[in-house]
Design a protein around this motif. Structure first.
Motif, PDB file in Angstrom:
ATOM      1  N   ILE A 152       0.845  -1.209   0.000  1.00 58.49           N
ATOM      2  CA  ILE A 152       0.000   0.000   0.000  1.00 58.49           C
ATOM      3  C   ILE A 152       0.872   1.248   0.000  1.00 58.49           C
ATOM      4  CG2 ILE A 152      -1.643   1.336   1.356  1.00 58.49           C
ATOM      5  CD1 ILE A 152      -2.859  -1.320   2.277  1.00 58.49           C
ATOM      6  N   ALA A 153       1.924   1.237   0.839  1.00 58.74           N
ATOM      7  CA  ALA A 153       2.817   2.391   0.888  1.00 58.74           C
ATOM      8  C   ALA A 153       3.475   2.628  -0.458  1.00 58.74           C
ATOM      9  CB  ALA A 153       3.873   2.169   1.973  1.00 58.74           C
ATOM     10  N   SER A 154       3.893   1.546  -1.107  1.00 56.32           N
ATOM     11  CA  SER A 154       4.503   1.665  -2.427  1.00 56.32           C
ATOM     12  C   SER A 154       3.500   2.173  -3.439  1.00 56.32           C
ATOM     13  CB  SER A 154       5.049   0.304  -2.855  1.00 56.32           C
ATOM     14  OG  SER A 154       5.520   0.353  -4.191  1.00 56.32           O
ATOM     15  N   ASP A 155       2.273   1.698  -3.340  1.00 59.62           N
ATOM     16  CA  ASP A 155       1.208   2.110  -4.272  1.00 59.62           C
ATOM     17  C   ASP A 155       0.939   3.605  -4.154  1.00 59.62           C
ATOM     18  OD1 ASP A 155      -0.839   2.130  -6.060  1.00 59.62           O
ATOM     19  OD2 ASP A 155      -2.143   0.773  -4.951  1.00 59.62           O
ATOM     20  N   VAL A 156       0.820   4.072  -2.921  1.00 59.24           N
ATOM     21  CA  VAL A 156       0.548   5.494  -2.695  1.00 59.24           C
ATOM     22  C   VAL A 156       1.709   6.355  -3.171  1.00 59.24           C
ATOM     23  CG1 VAL A 156       0.190   7.241  -0.913  1.00 59.24           C
ATOM     24  CG2 VAL A 156      -1.009   5.044  -0.770  1.00 59.24           C
ATOM     25  N   SER A 157       2.914   5.899  -2.849  1.00 57.73           N
ATOM     26  CA  SER A 157       4.098   6.681  -3.199  1.00 57.73           C
ATOM     27  C   SER A 157       4.292   6.785  -4.708  1.00 57.73           C
ATOM     28  CB  SER A 157       5.334   6.041  -2.559  1.00 57.73           C
ATOM     29  OG  SER A 157       6.511   6.699  -2.970  1.00 57.73           O
ATOM     30  N   THR A 158       4.146   5.677  -5.414  1.00 62.03           N
ATOM     31  CA  THR A 158       4.413   5.683  -6.852  1.00 62.03           C
ATOM     32  C   THR A 158       3.257   6.274  -7.654  1.00 62.03           C
ATOM     33  OG1 THR A 158       3.603   3.402  -6.988  1.00 62.03           O
ATOM     34  CG2 THR A 158       5.983   3.723  -6.737  1.00 62.03           C
ATOM     35  N   SER A 159       2.031   6.183  -7.124  1.00 57.63           N
ATOM     36  CA  SER A 159       0.878   6.726  -7.863  1.00 57.63           C
ATOM     37  C   SER A 159       0.987   8.230  -8.053  1.00 57.63           C
ATOM     38  CB  SER A 159      -0.419   6.387  -7.130  1.00 57.63           C
ATOM     39  OG  SER A 159      -0.640   4.999  -7.118  1.00 57.63           O
ATOM     40  N   SER A 160       1.543   8.917  -7.070  1.00 57.05           N
ATOM     41  CA  SER A 160       1.663  10.380  -7.163  1.00 57.05           C
ATOM     42  C   SER A 160       2.763  10.812  -8.122  1.00 57.05           C
ATOM     43  CB  SER A 160       1.942  10.952  -5.772  1.00 57.05           C
ATOM     44  OG  SER A 160       3.164  10.443  -5.263  1.00 57.05           O
ATOM     45  N   ASN A 161       3.600   9.857  -8.557  1.00 56.06           N
ATOM     46  CA  ASN A 161       4.707  10.202  -9.453  1.00 56.06           C
ATOM     47  C   ASN A 161       4.445   9.823 -10.905  1.00 56.06           C
ATOM     48  OD1 ASN A 161       6.245  11.133  -7.272  1.00 56.06           O
ATOM     49  ND2 ASN A 161       7.047   9.074  -6.841  1.00 56.06           N
ATOM     50  N   THR A 164       2.710   9.927 -17.086  1.00 53.58           N
ATOM     51  CA  THR A 164       1.990   9.600 -18.309  1.00 53.58           C
ATOM     52  C   THR A 164       0.964   8.523 -18.013  1.00 53.58           C
ATOM     53  OG1 THR A 164       3.504   7.839 -18.966  1.00 53.58           O
ATOM     54  CG2 THR A 164       4.085  10.071 -19.656  1.00 53.58           C
ATOM     55  N   TYR A 165       0.049   8.334 -18.983  1.00 53.68           N
ATOM     56  CA  TYR A 165      -0.974   7.301 -18.828  1.00 53.68           C
ATOM     57  C   TYR A 165      -0.336   5.917 -18.795  1.00 53.68           C
ATOM     58  CZ  TYR A 165      -5.062   4.416 -19.717  1.00 53.68           C
ATOM     59  OH  TYR A 165      -6.045   3.466 -19.631  1.00 53.68           O
ATOM     60  N   ARG A 166       0.727   5.707 -19.612  1.00 49.04           N
ATOM     61  CA  ARG A 166       1.424   4.419 -19.615  1.00 49.04           C
ATOM     62  C   ARG A 166       2.012   4.109 -18.235  1.00 49.04           C
ATOM     63  NH1 ARG A 166       4.102   0.909 -23.096  1.00 49.04           N
ATOM     64  NH2 ARG A 166       3.410   2.071 -24.929  1.00 49.04           N
ATOM     65  N   GLU A 167       2.632   5.127 -17.617  1.00 52.45           N
ATOM     66  CA  GLU A 167       3.178   4.915 -16.283  1.00 52.45           C
ATOM     67  C   GLU A 167       2.072   4.569 -15.287  1.00 52.45           C
ATOM     68  OE1 GLU A 167       5.231   8.500 -15.409  1.00 52.45           O
ATOM     69  OE2 GLU A 167       7.092   7.892 -16.410  1.00 52.45           O
ATOM     70  N   TYR A 168       0.937   5.225 -15.445  1.00 51.48           N
ATOM     71  CA  TYR A 168      -0.198   4.956 -14.550  1.00 51.48           C
ATOM     72  C   TYR A 168      -0.671   3.514 -14.704  1.00 51.48           C
ATOM     73  CZ  TYR A 168      -5.017   4.816 -12.931  1.00 51.48           C
ATOM     74  OH  TYR A 168      -6.178   4.453 -12.315  1.00 51.48           O
ATOM     75  N   ARG A 172      -0.543   0.456 -11.993  1.00 54.43           N
ATOM     76  CA  ARG A 172      -1.730  -0.251 -11.521  1.00 54.43           C
ATOM     77  C   ARG A 172      -1.580  -1.766 -11.714  1.00 54.43           C
ATOM     78  NH1 ARG A 172      -2.167   1.988  -8.176  1.00 54.43           N
ATOM     79  NH2 ARG A 172      -3.792   0.508  -7.596  1.00 54.43           N
ATOM     80  N   VAL A 173      -1.023  -2.170 -12.865  1.00 56.32           N
ATOM     81  CA  VAL A 173      -0.840  -3.596 -13.139  1.00 56.32           C
ATOM     82  C   VAL A 173       0.142  -4.206 -12.136  1.00 56.32           C
ATOM     83  CG1 VAL A 173       0.102  -5.265 -14.784  1.00 56.32           C
ATOM     84  CG2 VAL A 173      -1.414  -3.438 -15.585  1.00 56.32           C
ATOM     85  N   ALA A 174       1.269  -3.511 -11.913  1.00 54.75           N
ATOM     86  CA  ALA A 174       2.291  -4.032 -11.010  1.00 54.75           C
ATOM     87  C   ALA A 174       1.754  -4.210  -9.603  1.00 54.75           C
ATOM     88  CB  ALA A 174       3.498  -3.103 -11.004  1.00 54.75           C
ATOM     89  N   HIS A 175       1.054  -3.215  -9.109  1.00 59.85           N
ATOM     90  CA  HIS A 175       0.536  -3.329  -7.742  1.00 59.85           C
ATOM     91  C   HIS A 175      -0.655  -4.273  -7.666  1.00 59.85           C
ATOM     92  CE1 HIS A 175       3.086   0.231  -7.071  1.00 59.85           C
ATOM     93  NE2 HIS A 175       3.129  -0.214  -5.817  1.00 59.85           N
ATOM     94  N   GLY A 176      -1.397  -4.395  -8.775  1.00 58.00           N
ATOM     95  CA  GLY A 176      -2.462  -5.394  -8.799  1.00 58.00           C
ATOM     96  C   GLY A 176      -1.908  -6.793  -8.654  1.00 58.00           C
ATOM     97  N   VAL A 177      -0.786  -7.041  -9.335  1.00 54.45           N
ATOM     98  CA  VAL A 177      -0.122  -8.339  -9.205  1.00 54.45           C
ATOM     99  C   VAL A 177       0.371  -8.545  -7.774  1.00 54.45           C
ATOM    100  CG1 VAL A 177       1.896  -9.678  -9.912  1.00 54.45           C
ATOM    101  CG2 VAL A 177       0.536  -8.480 -11.627  1.00 54.45           C
TER     102      VAL A 177
END
Length: 268
Positions: A152-161, A164-168, A172-177
């Motif tokens: 969760i901490a990684s998800d929150v931290s990386t989501s704000s950075n 681009t849409y590709r990065e988003y 999402r895929v990486a943290h979903g896995v």
């Protein structure tokens, strides 16, 4: 706490999935057959009978049972006095193809020998096994919580950075896995706990209800039950002896065969 990176999350999830999906490619089945004594076929099963000094033993191979091979044994008292029966008095020596004595892998100067399981001792260990399994599940819960907090901490931290849409999408895929991997691990932990507790229930029933019991046999009496011998994979024969100190040693010889079969998956 430092958040997990996306790559580390993927790697962790991948390792979890691998651990869940991996399985043994073959199944090995133990088969024993009597090779000494007075052998007869009863109900399609080879049965051997041996006697010394009035102590008789009738034995046949019953089945493979977890970490043991099981013999169906009946002990008969043909003497004029009482005898003490204990399944732990069954001892064996592992033999090779030429019925030569195998050496202990841990000490080449010693023969490879063993004793049958003591049902009273084994039954007394069941509560200890259950408590150890409960502790294991508690440790797994703590570790799963740490993994989830880190994800969760990684998800929150990386989501704000995400720029681009590709990065988003990749994030999402990486943290979903990662979340899926944690969920799989949690399910496996609970499944393993349930399976082991169910196994311990069976083991307790085995030691209390199926195993040959320690008992005193009066003249003319007999007692029957299962005797559990530890598996010895590299043995071709098991030279088994039922010993009553200073009274009798009843010998039994069983030929052992290991049958390996490919483990296949059938479509439903």
């Amino acid at each position: 706490m430092k958040p997990l990176s996306t790559s580390k999350s993927i790697l962790a999830a991948g390792l979890m999935v691998y651990a869940v999906s991996s399985c043994a490619p073959t199944v090995t089945t133990y088969r024993l057959e009597p090779a000494s004594g007075d052998i007869a076929t009863i109900d399609g099963r080879p049965v051997t009978k041996a006697e010394q000094n009035g102590v008789g033993v009738v034995a046949s191979f019953e089945r493979e049972d977890l970490e043991f091979v099981t013999l169906d044994v009946e002990i008969k008292n043909h003497t004029d006095h009482s005898i003490e029966v204990n399944p732990a008095d069954f001892h064996f020596t592992a033999l090779g193809a030429s019925q030569d004595t195998l050496t202990d892998p841990r000490n080449a100067n010693l023969a490879l020998v063993g004793s049958a399981a003591d049902p009273a001792y084994e039954a007394g260990r069941m509560n200890i096994k259950r408590k150890e399994e409960e502790k294991r599940l508690k440790r797994a819960k703590v570790f799963n919580t740490i993994l989830m907090v880190a994800a969760i901490a990684s998800d929150v931290s990386t989501s704000s950075n995400n720029r681009t849409y590709r990065e988003y999408v990749n994030n999402r895929v990486a943290h979903g896995v990662a979340y899926q991997g944690i969920a799989i691990k949690r399910a496996v932990d609970y499944s393993t706990f349930a399976n082991r507790m169910q196994r311990y229930d069976y083991e307790e029933y085995r030691w209390r209800e199926l195993a040959l019991k320690a008992n005193t046999l009066a003249p003319g009496e007999s007692i029957r039950g299962f005797v559990y011998l530890p598996k010895v994979a590299n043995a071709n024969y098991l030279s088994i002896a039922y010993s009553l100190p200073e009274q009798a040693t009843v010998p039994l010889l069983f030929k052992q065969e290991l049958v390996q079969q490919k483990k296949t998956h059938q479509r439903k």
